[in-house]
Design an enzyme around this catalytic site. Structure first.
Site, PDB file in Angstrom:
ATOM      1  N   ASP A   1      29.588  10.808  53.567  1.00  0.00           N
ATOM      2  CA  ASP A   1      29.544  12.061  54.367  1.00  0.00           C
ATOM      3  C   ASP A   1      29.033  13.121  53.684  1.00  0.00           C
ATOM      4  O   ASP A   1      28.647  14.274  54.122  1.00  0.00           O
ATOM      5  CB  ASP A   1      31.171  12.272  54.778  1.00  0.00           C
ATOM      6  CG  ASP A   1      32.024  12.439  53.459  1.00  0.00           C
ATOM      7  OD1 ASP A   1      31.971  11.491  52.634  1.00  0.00           O
ATOM      8  OD2 ASP A   1      32.768  13.335  53.385  1.00  0.00           O
TER       9      ASP A   1
ATOM     10  N   GLN B   1      26.442  13.220  51.514  1.00  0.00           N
ATOM     11  CA  GLN B   1      25.129  13.102  51.737  1.00  0.00           C
ATOM     12  C   GLN B   1      24.321  13.676  52.931  1.00  0.00           C
ATOM     13  O   GLN B   1      23.073  13.980  53.016  1.00  0.00           O
ATOM     14  CB  GLN B   1      24.824  11.628  51.603  1.00  0.00           C
ATOM     15  CG  GLN B   1      24.911  10.945  50.210  1.00  0.00           C
ATOM     16  CD  GLN B   1      24.588   9.505  50.123  1.00  0.00           C
ATOM     17  OE1 GLN B   1      23.306   9.032  50.682  1.00  0.00           O
ATOM     18  NE2 GLN B   1      25.301   8.657  49.473  1.00  0.00           N
ATOM     19  N   CYS B   2      24.935  13.674  54.171  1.00  0.00           N
ATOM     20  CA  CYS B   2      24.652  14.224  55.424  1.00  0.00           C
ATOM     21  C   CYS B   2      25.482  15.506  55.658  1.00  0.00           C
ATOM     22  O   CYS B   2      26.654  15.596  55.319  1.00  0.00           O
ATOM     23  CB  CYS B   2      25.098  13.192  56.504  1.00  0.00           C
ATOM     24  SG  CYS B   2      24.270  11.568  56.306  1.00  0.00           S
ATOM     25  N   THR B   3      24.675  16.476  56.349  1.00  0.00           N
ATOM     26  CA  THR B   3      25.293  17.576  56.640  1.00  0.00           C
ATOM     27  C   THR B   3      26.044  17.192  58.019  1.00  0.00           C
ATOM     28  O   THR B   3      25.558  17.215  59.048  1.00  0.00           O
ATOM     29  CB  THR B   3      24.148  18.700  56.978  1.00  0.00           C
ATOM     30  OG1 THR B   3      23.157  18.764  55.852  1.00  0.00           O
ATOM     31  CG2 THR B   3      24.717  20.083  57.668  1.00  0.00           C
TER      32      THR B   3
END
Length: 694
Positions: free
Chosen positions: A550, A552-554
């Protein structure tokens, strides 16, 4: 026989409609009053039919070109001369461009026609047409420009006064059957000399006198002196004849005869229909005939007139020019983009500087969700130069959130985001100069191995070059530390830097100040605005390693990026309209949330408020306008950081990349923290002593 005339055939050049469009958008806007315009015509021409020993007369073409509208910056004589092609003759007129097709259909054309006829008659009776014979060719053009569909409805009127009784004429004779070749050549030379020495408004009408086989040519206004010792049989009046028919002179003769009848009270006059082959010194196609009326009848009121042009079906009605099929689709897109923006300027924002926005060179650092939406908003504002920087590939999770990518872009490991985003922009709007660069931006706390130093230096040099060549830089990355080096460069080069960052349901959009900016403080007195790092007392460091999925992703609400991106672009456009540019003060909100413009140091933007920071809260559907000052120990824009970058450059940068705490040492934050800790310890000792006393 009754004298009949060859009517005009309007021939509007396609570029004229483009000029009319530009005038409509930039000058006329909703002003539908009539405007002066200039047409032109050539003498009549005949062309041979291939394979046959016959010739066909071409229509009497009345033309409008790119020079139809006047340029007020030059003199009228030079203006008229430069606005029509060589070997052509001028015709002044008016154009009334209506705002709607309903206005075009319902306009009082009779009143407009009568206004033009009255002007011609007034020119004749006042003698103005003797001074400027081109006024005999006055015309009227009524138009409606459907700029969305590139259709132009138009109707010409070429008013001609009707004689009562009507003129009759002898048969038209070839000039070569009346005068010898030597006489014709002599006359041609005189006419050429006349045209070269007289204003272009005089060129289409002239007087001819023959004395002992020697010709001379003069202006209409010189009639009395020129024909002082001549009788009426020696009077020859010439005009540039647009007709090529053997039996009918052209339309300009009608008003010329009205002028001769009124001013000279003549009932009989010889007419020279001057027809030349342009550029070939050949006037042998010219005609001679005698026009006459039974008797002189004084005219005290304006005669009746005719002159509305018939349409392609031969009926009285307007014509239609549909240019859409003929136009380059890319040019159509250009015009359509400009149309939507210029409509904003007509009534709502007359001070809108569209050209300044359009010419802004924008550098987008990051081609992800924010980058895609920012780019599309920039296109909406007509920005023509957009550059992406991103080192990532398009992944399968991107297309649904990032509108410049498609499913095919994810295949085979994914395409480069920067170049793919640029290519997509060019598909959306071919007129944009969009390019993409795939390289990494070095970050604090991310060490660079020695073998990569040379490569990283090239990336830094490339980034510096891009900063120099762009006006506005958007920071649209997904980590705090990736914004550090661009912030330093923006402050050092005093560029407009717009920063956008996302949370789950919150966003930050801000414009960076340019460091301490002491020159600005001295001139304005208000404190300079801060950058993204000015509120921090710790240096940006590695936040990308050892992250969960979570992280690692926006992870944001889907609509948040579009809102933040649009706000970032609107903030940039507002800033470009402020006279102080990057040094513009911040507008604020008062304690009750009502917006107040901070105009203490200068004008506000033409687009309204110009805040420093916008903090948006989607869960509450609320935005806050916040202003922050530049911090003299900022790890990005403080003087000490900028001086270290300028003097040490790569040595300084690689130390920061190796250990972000080097920034805290350079700016004095390390010492400040130590002093703060010592102060806390002293307070703890005093508290311990107090406890013992109790």
């Amino acid at each position: 026989m009754l004298l009949q005339f060859h009517p005009w055939a309007s021939a509007v050049e396609a570029p004229f409609w483009q000029v009319l469009t530009q005038r409509k958008m930039d000058v006329f806007q909703l002003d539908d009053t009539h405007k002066p315009i200039l047409g032109y015509y050539a003498t009549g021409q005949q062309v041979r039919v291939p394979g046959r020993d016959t010739s066909v007369a071409l229509p009497a073409r009345f033309c409008l070109g790119t020079g139809a509208f006047s340029d007020e910056s030059v003199s009228e004589h030079h203006n008229s001369t430069s606005r029509i092609p060589a070997f052509m003759f001028p015709a002044p007129g008016i154009v009334k461009n209506t705002n709607t097709i309903e206005d075009f259909k319902s306009i009082d054309k009779t009143a407009l026609f009568k206004m033009t006829v009255d002007q011609i008659w007034d020119d004749i009776t006042s003698g103005r047409s003797l001074q400027d014979p081109s006024t005999l060719n006055r015309f009227l053009l009524v138009t409606f420009a459907d700029l969305k569909k590139f259709k132009f409805f138009y109707w010409f009127a070429f008013p001609a006064l009707q004689a009562d009784p009507a003129w009759t004429a002898t048969a038209m004779e070839d000039i070569t059957s009346v005068w010898s070749s030597a006489q014709v050549d002599s006359l041609r030379q005189q006419i050429n000399q006349y045209r070269q020495t007289q204003p272009i408004s005089q060129s289409g009408f002239f007087l001819v006198k023959e004395t002992n086989d020697v010709f001379s040519v003069a202006r209409l206004q010189d009639w009395d002196e020129f024909y002082a010792e001549c009788d009426e049989s020696q009077v020859t009046v010439g005009f540039a004849d647009p007709s090529a028919l053997d039996s009918h002179p052209g339309w300009p003769l009608r008003n010329l005869l009205a002028l001769i009848h009124y001013q000279r009270k003549m009932t009989k006059v010889r007419i020279l229909c001057f027809r030349e082959i342009a550029g070939k010194q050949d006037m042998t196609a010219s005609k001679l005939f005698t026009a006459q009326v039974p008797s002189y009848v004084p005219v005290t009121a304006c005669p009746k007139a005719v002159g509305w042009e018939k349409n392609a079906q031969g009926k009285l009605g307007p014509r239609l020019a549909d240019l859409a099929p003929l136009m380059d689709p890319a040019r159509l897109a250009d015009t359509a983009v400009d149309l939507n923006l210029k409509l904003m300027r007509w009534r709502l924002l007359p001070d809108l500087q569209l050209e300044k926005v359009q010419e802004t060179r924008c550098l987008l650092l990051g081609a992800g969700t924010l980058g895609c939406y920012v780019a599309r908003s920039l296109l909406g504002w007509g920005v023509r130069n957009i550059t992406f920087v991103d080192n990532a590939k398009v992944s399968f999770s991107n297309p649904v959130r990032q509108p410049l990518f498609e499913f095919e872009d994810c295949l085979e490991g994914g395409k480069d985001k920067a170049s793919t985003a640029a290519a997509s922009l060019r598909k959306v709007y071919p007129g944009v100069n969009a390019v993409g660069h795939a390289f990494s931006i070095p970050m604090p706390g991310h060490p660079v191995s020695p073998q990569l130093h040379e490569s990283v230096q090239k990336d830094i040099a490339k980034l510096e070059e891009l900063f120099q060549s762009h006006d506005v830089i958007f920071l649209l990355m997904d980590s705090r530390e990736s914004r550090w080096l661009p912030t330093v460069l923006g402050a050092k080069m005093k560029k407009i830097v717009i920063n956008a960052a996302l949370g789950f349901d919150t966003f930050l959009v801000m414009r960076h100040g340019i460091g301490q900016d002491r020159e600005h403080q001295r001139s304005r007195g208000d404190p300079p605005l801060g950058c993204y790092f000015c509120n921090d007392v710790v240096a940006p460091t590695d936040s990308l390693s050892d992250r969960t999925l979570d992280q690692q992703c926006t992870v944001t609400r889907p609509g948040l990026s579009a809102i933040a991106s649009a706000s970032a672009v609107e903030l940039m456009v507002s800033l470009r309209h402020h006279p102080d540019g990057v040094r513009a003060p911040a507008d604020k909100e008062d304690s009750e949330g009502d917006r107040e413009e901070n105009t203490a140091g200068g004008q506000s933007s033409a687009l309204g408020l110009l805040p420093h920071q916008i903090r948006g809260f989607l869960s509450r559907f609320k935005n806050l306008l916040i202003s922050g000052q530049a911090y003299d120990r900022c790890t990005a824009c403080s003087d000490v950081v900028l001086e270290a970058y300028e003097k040490q450059r790569y040595e300084f940068l690689f130390k920061v990349f190796e250990d972000a705490k080097h920034l805290e040492d350079v700016t004095g934050l390390t010492k400040m923290k130590e002093e703060s800790e010592n102060l806390d310890m002293e307070w703890d000792d005093e508290d311990d002593e107090a406890m013992e006393d109790m």
